[in-house]
Write a protein that holds these residues in place. Structure first.
Motif, PDB file in Angstrom:
ATOM      1  N   GLU A  22       0.828  -1.206   0.000  1.00  0.00           N
ATOM      2  CA  GLU A  22       0.000   0.000   0.000  1.00  0.00           C
ATOM      3  C   GLU A  22       0.862   1.256   0.000  1.00  0.00           C
ATOM      4  N   GLY A  23       2.106   1.134   0.447  1.00  0.00           N
ATOM      5  CA  GLY A  23       3.025   2.263   0.459  1.00  0.00           C
ATOM      6  C   GLY A  23       3.972   2.261  -0.718  1.00  0.00           C
ATOM      7  N   THR A  24       3.580   1.587  -1.805  1.00  0.00           N
ATOM      8  CA  THR A  24       4.409   1.499  -3.020  1.00  0.00           C
ATOM      9  C   THR A  24       3.525   1.683  -4.248  1.00  0.00           C
ATOM     10  N   THR A  25       4.123   1.536  -5.405  1.00  0.00           N
ATOM     11  CA  THR A  25       3.373   1.598  -6.666  1.00  0.00           C
ATOM     12  C   THR A  25       2.812   0.243  -7.071  1.00  0.00           C
ATOM     13  N   VAL A  26       2.930  -0.751  -6.232  1.00  0.00           N
ATOM     14  CA  VAL A  26       2.433  -2.099  -6.511  1.00  0.00           C
ATOM     15  C   VAL A  26       1.043  -2.278  -5.908  1.00  0.00           C
ATOM     16  N   SER A  27       0.160  -2.934  -6.642  1.00  0.00           N
ATOM     17  CA  SER A  27      -1.180  -3.245  -6.150  1.00  0.00           C
ATOM     18  C   SER A  27      -1.144  -4.469  -5.241  1.00  0.00           C
ATOM     19  N   CYS A  28      -1.972  -4.447  -4.188  1.00  0.00           N
ATOM     20  CA  CYS A  28      -2.106  -5.622  -3.311  1.00  0.00           C
ATOM     21  C   CYS A  28      -3.438  -6.320  -3.562  1.00  0.00           C
ATOM     22  N   GLY A  29      -4.020  -6.083  -4.726  1.00  0.00           N
ATOM     23  CA  GLY A  29      -5.221  -6.818  -5.102  1.00  0.00           C
ATOM     24  C   GLY A  29      -6.531  -6.097  -4.875  1.00  0.00           C
ATOM     25  N   ARG A  30      -6.498  -4.862  -4.413  1.00  0.00           N
ATOM     26  CA  ARG A  30      -7.757  -4.114  -4.327  1.00  0.00           C
ATOM     27  C   ARG A  30      -8.337  -3.991  -5.732  1.00  0.00           C
ATOM     28  N   GLY A  31      -9.671  -4.105  -5.821  1.00  0.00           N
ATOM     29  CA  GLY A  31     -10.294  -4.090  -7.141  1.00  0.00           C
ATOM     30  C   GLY A  31     -10.382  -5.473  -7.758  1.00  0.00           C
ATOM     31  N   ASP A  78       5.159   8.224   0.421  1.00  0.00           N
ATOM     32  CA  ASP A  78       5.267   8.707   1.799  1.00  0.00           C
ATOM     33  C   ASP A  78       4.512   7.846   2.799  1.00  0.00           C
ATOM     34  N   PHE A  79       3.502   7.124   2.324  1.00  0.00           N
ATOM     35  CA  PHE A  79       2.704   6.295   3.219  1.00  0.00           C
ATOM     36  C   PHE A  79       3.500   5.107   3.736  1.00  0.00           C
TER      37      PHE A  79
END
Length: 396
Positions: free
Chosen positions: A266-275, A350-351
């Protein structure tokens, strides 16, 4: 009235010394909410505020489908519920993660519902003018950046300031079987990390409330008049599958188990599967190389994710649904994705430091430090935390 909840997976007794496992099931876990005989007397003649969401239920029998919401149950038992407070995801649990939630009125009961994930994270004093006691009943998942413990903090804080007692109805921690992660540093404190604890802290929400109080983490070191209604038949070895989703993007036990490790994305440009329907069980991005990451998915708006990261784009990554259950935080997936990313300067946002609870983890990954060496830097903090934690445990 006593209502028993068989809402856990029964666990067989451990093997005897002769290696024979007796075919005897452990007693079912009984949640704090189901032990009405232990808290109704504390509500008699009182105006009651309730912090609750869709997980706040009383189970009526052995069926996980048969339950009533705690607010509906209390009203039926002639408890004078005057106000409802809703944490992140809302009173009925339908809002996206991070979605601003407005105050409103519960259609079923007509009660005012004040959001604790909108303009107010800490309830203003005027919200408690018609309250003699606060009842907190929300299912947690035992992870520092899951915001229900931050909501508990602020509820305890305003209650302490106004001399209003707080009752926490305890619920099991599905990630209670291990402790891991860096300790939160004060300079990155936020609503996703308020206290000096590791990412996975191995405590129920009731025990955590006792720790907030005992360590004087509330503003100015004040302490709350806190009562915890503990679980029955619960240990940290208990197997427990949550019968109700704790939030829209934790759809099953696998996602809850993977959440402490996969949420770093969630703090990167990678998706964790939301959607998708595999939230926190997969990861990927359009730019990750197909030859290395052979699983693909395309995020689309859905329940719990109105505007998912990389919406409508094919993402290449990994499917983690067959990974063995975790008893530690996994860093290899994060490091693998970072290493395969060509534009490393924009990989972290930043997150990330708020999720990690430290600025060191990002730097350690960028420097190429091994997982073993990174985790070695966590150990002194973890050992110190375990000593603090031990003072507040209610279960073995």
């Amino acid at each position: 009235m006593t209502l028993l909840a068989c809402n856990s997976t029964p666990k067989k007794n451990q093997a005897k010394d002769d290696g024979v496992v007796p075919n005897v099931e452990s007693p079912a876990i009984i949640t704090g909410a189901n032990q009405t005989e232990n808290y109704l007397k504390l509500l008699e003649g009182k105006k009651v505020g309730v912090v609750a969401n869709q997980t706040s239920v009383i189970f009526k029998d052995a069926s996980e489908e048969t339950h009533t919401h705690i607010v509906d149950s209390l009203i039926a038992m002639n408890v004078n519920v005057t106000t409802v407070f809703a944490p992140e995801h809302g009173f009925r649990g339908t809002a996206d993660a991070g979605e601003y939630i407005e105050d409103g009125v519960d259609e079923k009961t007509g009660l005012p519902v004040f959001s604790l994930y909108g303009k107010n994270r800490k309830p203003p004093a005027e919200f408690l003018e018609n309250i003699d006691v606060m009842l907190f009943d929300v299912q947690d998942v035992g992870v520092r950046f899951y915001t229900y413990i931050s909501t508990l903090h602020y509820v305890m804080e305003i209650a302490a300031e106004l001399n209003i007692p707080v009752i926490v109805l305890d619920r099991p921690n599905p990630n209670g079987h291990y402790i891991d992660g860096p300790i939160l540093e004060s300079d990155v404190k936020s609503f996703v990390g308020m206290h000096p604890v590791p990412i996975v802290y191995g405590m129920t929400i009731g025990e955590y409330g006792k720790m907030i109080n005992g360590e004087k983490w509330l503003d100015n070191g004040i302490q709350c008049d806190l009562t915890v209604v503990p679980l029955q038949n619960y240990t940290y070895a208990s197997e427990y599958d949550l019968p109700i989703l704790p939030s829209p993007n934790l759809p099953n036990a696998k996602s809850i188990n993977l959440y402490p490790s996969v949420c770093f994305f969630e703090g990167t440009t990678v998706s964790c599967g939301r959607g998708t329907e595999m939230q926190f069980q997969i990861f990927g991005a359009p730019y990750l190389p197909k030859d290395q990451f052979d699983f693909s998915f395309t995020p689309q708006p859905n329940f719990g994710a109105k505007t998912p990261k990389h919406e409508g784009k094919v993402c290449y990554g990994k499917d983690l649904r067959t990974v063995e259950p975790l008893n530690e935080i996994r860093l290899d997936w994060l490091i693998e994705a970072y290493t395969a990313t060509s534009d490393k300067k924009t990989f972290f946002n930043d997150f990330f430091k708020k999720l990690a609870g430290t600025t060191k983890l990002k730097a350690q990954i960028e420097q190429g430090m091994s997982i073993e060496d990174i985790k070695a830097t966590w150990q002194p903090g973890l050992e110190s935390f375990k000593e603090t934690r031990a003072k507040y445990l209610l279960y073995n």
